[in-house]
Design an enzyme around this catalytic site. Structure first.
Site, PDB file in Angstrom:
ATOM      1  N   ASN A  23     -22.528  57.538  -6.127  1.00 51.70           N
ATOM      2  CA  ASN A  23     -23.584  56.772  -6.775  1.00 51.70           C
ATOM      3  C   ASN A  23     -24.617  56.167  -5.806  1.00 51.70           C
ATOM      4  OD1 ASN A  23     -24.919  54.616  -8.082  1.00 51.70           O
ATOM      5  ND2 ASN A  23     -23.371  54.573  -9.678  1.00 51.70           N
TER       6      ASN A  23
ATOM      7  N   ASP B 289     -24.768  56.365  -2.628  1.00 55.47           N
ATOM      8  CA  ASP B 289     -25.186  57.348  -1.621  1.00 55.47           C
ATOM      9  C   ASP B 289     -26.400  58.113  -2.124  1.00 55.47           C
ATOM     10  OD1 ASP B 289     -22.196  56.909  -1.426  1.00 55.47           O
ATOM     11  OD2 ASP B 289     -22.484  58.048   0.414  1.00 55.47           O
TER      12      ASP B 289
ATOM     13  N   GLN C 283     -20.548  51.519  -8.880  1.00 60.47           N
ATOM     14  CA  GLN C 283     -20.831  51.227  -7.473  1.00 60.47           C
ATOM     15  C   GLN C 283     -22.128  50.410  -7.418  1.00 60.47           C
ATOM     16  OE1 GLN C 283     -21.070  54.733  -4.961  1.00 60.47           O
ATOM     17  NE2 GLN C 283     -19.428  54.012  -3.642  1.00 60.47           N
TER      18      GLN C 283
ATOM     19  N   ASP D 221     -14.967  49.638   0.722  1.00 63.83           N
ATOM     20  CA  ASP D 221     -13.602  49.904   0.278  1.00 63.83           C
ATOM     21  C   ASP D 221     -12.510  48.981   0.816  1.00 63.83           C
ATOM     22  OD1 ASP D 221     -15.226  51.922  -0.560  1.00 63.83           O
ATOM     23  OD2 ASP D 221     -13.929  53.546   0.058  1.00 63.83           O
TER      24      ASP D 221
ATOM     25  N   TRP E 123     -14.610  49.424   6.837  1.00 64.57           N
ATOM     26  CA  TRP E 123     -15.385  48.241   6.449  1.00 64.57           C
ATOM     27  C   TRP E 123     -14.820  46.951   7.043  1.00 64.57           C
ATOM     28  CZ3 TRP E 123     -20.081  48.554   4.130  1.00 64.57           C
ATOM     29  CH2 TRP E 123     -20.415  49.778   3.544  1.00 64.57           C
TER      30      TRP E 123
ATOM     31  N   GLU F 180     -21.064  58.513   9.780  1.00 67.63           N
ATOM     32  CA  GLU F 180     -20.875  57.700   8.572  1.00 67.63           C
ATOM     33  C   GLU F 180     -21.016  56.212   8.895  1.00 67.63           C
ATOM     34  OE1 GLU F 180     -17.039  58.410   6.902  1.00 67.63           O
ATOM     35  OE2 GLU F 180     -17.460  57.340   5.029  1.00 67.63           O
TER      36      GLU F 180
END
Ligand code: GLC
Length: 456
Positions: A34, A36, A101, A161, A349, A392
């Protein structure tokens, strides 16, 4: 050098294109995610506006009847990914995950409209009712008591996450007797040391099981599910996006929509106050079952500026904390406070830097006139990519690239930031971020668009 990186970023977006949607990265995430996709659209918009719109339109093709836009749309099956559609059990067509999201899309759509022409306006107009329905879903299903503070029912719904924000609430989730009776695929393709650990993964799946068992009845999942927290990322992204949706409603002269959005906006600033922590010196996550606030700041705390939340004193305190945090790292902005014991520089995260968070943080800071810090955040985002490539996420102490390579949103944010590199970038951002400026938006930003604006 800069031109070569831009070219590489465009090549990544093209390579991750699966025909109307972009995968975040080839093997690790083989579907449409979403937020992204919203960022992918931002990146495509710098060189292929039609493709930018298709990204958003394809995302909304996965919207549920209740208005939710799911966090994953499984356009085609891939046995290499876990948990797939059968684990989610949503019965959606196309198959999707069961929760949402952070709602970035309206912000990107407003940007496309204000930097574009008549085709952009027409496509935004077509998408508008769907965006409105999605925001209405957040306000209705994730804030059933109309407090102005939305909840999330799964850490994955936050997009952050395994952030320490969720640790205490996650620790209370009972896991089935046979945890591990599934095979994760993420650790096949990424270093386990940088991914969430096994017990955390069991708990993620326990929440999914609850949703599946009640047929993803979101009223029930919010009221009775194993996890309900308020997340500064989702709250502030929604606050920003509500304002952007309002600007679109004004442009389209949609009065009923304006009234609904005005109601949301009137409540959400008040709701955000429940996230303020004197101890942490900023807005933090809150467990909506117990009322407990998170112990420290995260990069999401810095989105207060982007969301337009807080009093002048609260924002000044947040800024003081931000200055200390960036002092403690080489690259801003770490996803967890490096002064806190839970900080891990390489684990997802729990410390690493994410380009998309930086994009939003810098926009918010610039909109409030904090140009130095905004510049630092933007510069670091470009510098990490220059040093390590389009990973990432990145180690905030070394700039090392971590997680998946050739990552869509890292490339997309890079393109947008590198387009804006230049002395007037901040002014442009400031002028497009205030709701009061909505009416003039079209004329002011057009000059900032497209490849012409890019510097070598
Ligand atoms: C991870 C991230 C999430 C992102 C997804 C795809 O799950 O935590 O924010 O949307 O990967 O990139």
């Amino acid at each position: 050098m800069a031109a070569a990186l831009d070219e590489r970023a465009r090549a990544i977006l093209r390579a991750n294109d699966r025909g109307g949607y972009t995968v975040p990265t080839g093997r690790l995430y083989p579907f449409q995610w979403n937020w992204d996709s919203a960022f992918a659209a931002l990146g495509f918009a710098t060189f292929d506006r039609d493709r930018a719109w298709r990204e958003l339109e394809t995302l909304f093709a996965g919207q549920w009847d209740d208005g939710m836009v799911p966090h994953i749309v499984f356009h085609q099956l891939d046995p290499d990914y876990f948990p797939g559609p059968d684990v989610w059990g949503t019965d959606a067509d196309p198959p999707t995950s069961g929760h949402s999201q952070p709602p970035v899309a309206a912000t990107v759509v407003r940007r496309l409209v204000e930097t574009g022409g008549s085709d952009d306006i027409a496509r935004a107009n077509r998408l508008f009712p769907r965006m409105l329905a999605w925001h209405a879903w957040w306000h209705r299903y994730r804030d059933p008591d109309e407090t102005g503070l939305v909840g999330i029912i799964h850490p994955w719904e936050s997009g952050r996450d395994n952030c320490p924000d969720w640790d205490a609430a996650m620790a209370r989730i009972a896991v089935p007797d046979t945890p591990g009776a599934y095979r994760r695929r993420d650790t096949d393709v990424a270093d386990a040391e940088t991914r969430p650990d096994a017990i955390t993964y069991d708990r993620y799946l326990a929440i999914v099981a609850f949703g599946r068992q009640c047929g993803w009845d979101h009223e029930k999942v919010t009221r009775d599910g194993p996890f309900l927290m308020a997340d500064p990322c989702v709250q502030f992204v929604l606050m920003r996006a509500d304002r952007d949706l309002m600007a679109l409603a004004e442009r389209f002269g949609d009065d009923p929509a304006r009234r609904r959005i005005a109601d949301w906006i009137a409540r959400d600033g008040e709701g955000a106050q429940a996230l303020w922590s004197d101890t942490a010196g900023g807005f933090v996550a809150r467990d909506l079952r117990t009322g407990t606030l998170s112990p420290a700041l995260s990069s999401a705390s810095m989105l207060a500026f982007y969301g337009g939340a807080g009093t002048a004193e609260q924002r000044a305190e947040t800024l003081r904390q931000a200055a200390e945090i960036v002092e403690a790292v080489r690259y801003a902005f770490p996803s967890w406070d490096p002064r806190h014991e839970a900080f891990e520089q390489r684990r997802y995260w729990r410390g690493p830097v994410w380009s998309v968070m930086n994009w939003m943080i810098a926009r918010g800071l610039a909109a409030h006139g904090h140009d130095d810090l905004a510049r630092r955040v933007r510069r670091d985002t470009l510098a990490m990519v220059g040093q390590s490539g389009f990973f990432e996420y990145f180690d905030p102490l070394t700039g090392e690239g971590l997680g998946g390579p050739d990552f869509t949103w890292t490339a997309a944010v890079h393109l947008d930031l590198s387009r804006e590199r230049g002395p007037t970038a901040t002014d442009r951002e400031r002028s497009t971020d205030g709701i009061d400026h909505a009416a003039q938006g079209g004329k002011m930003v057009r000059r900032a668009t497209g490849d012409q604006g890019r510097r070598p």
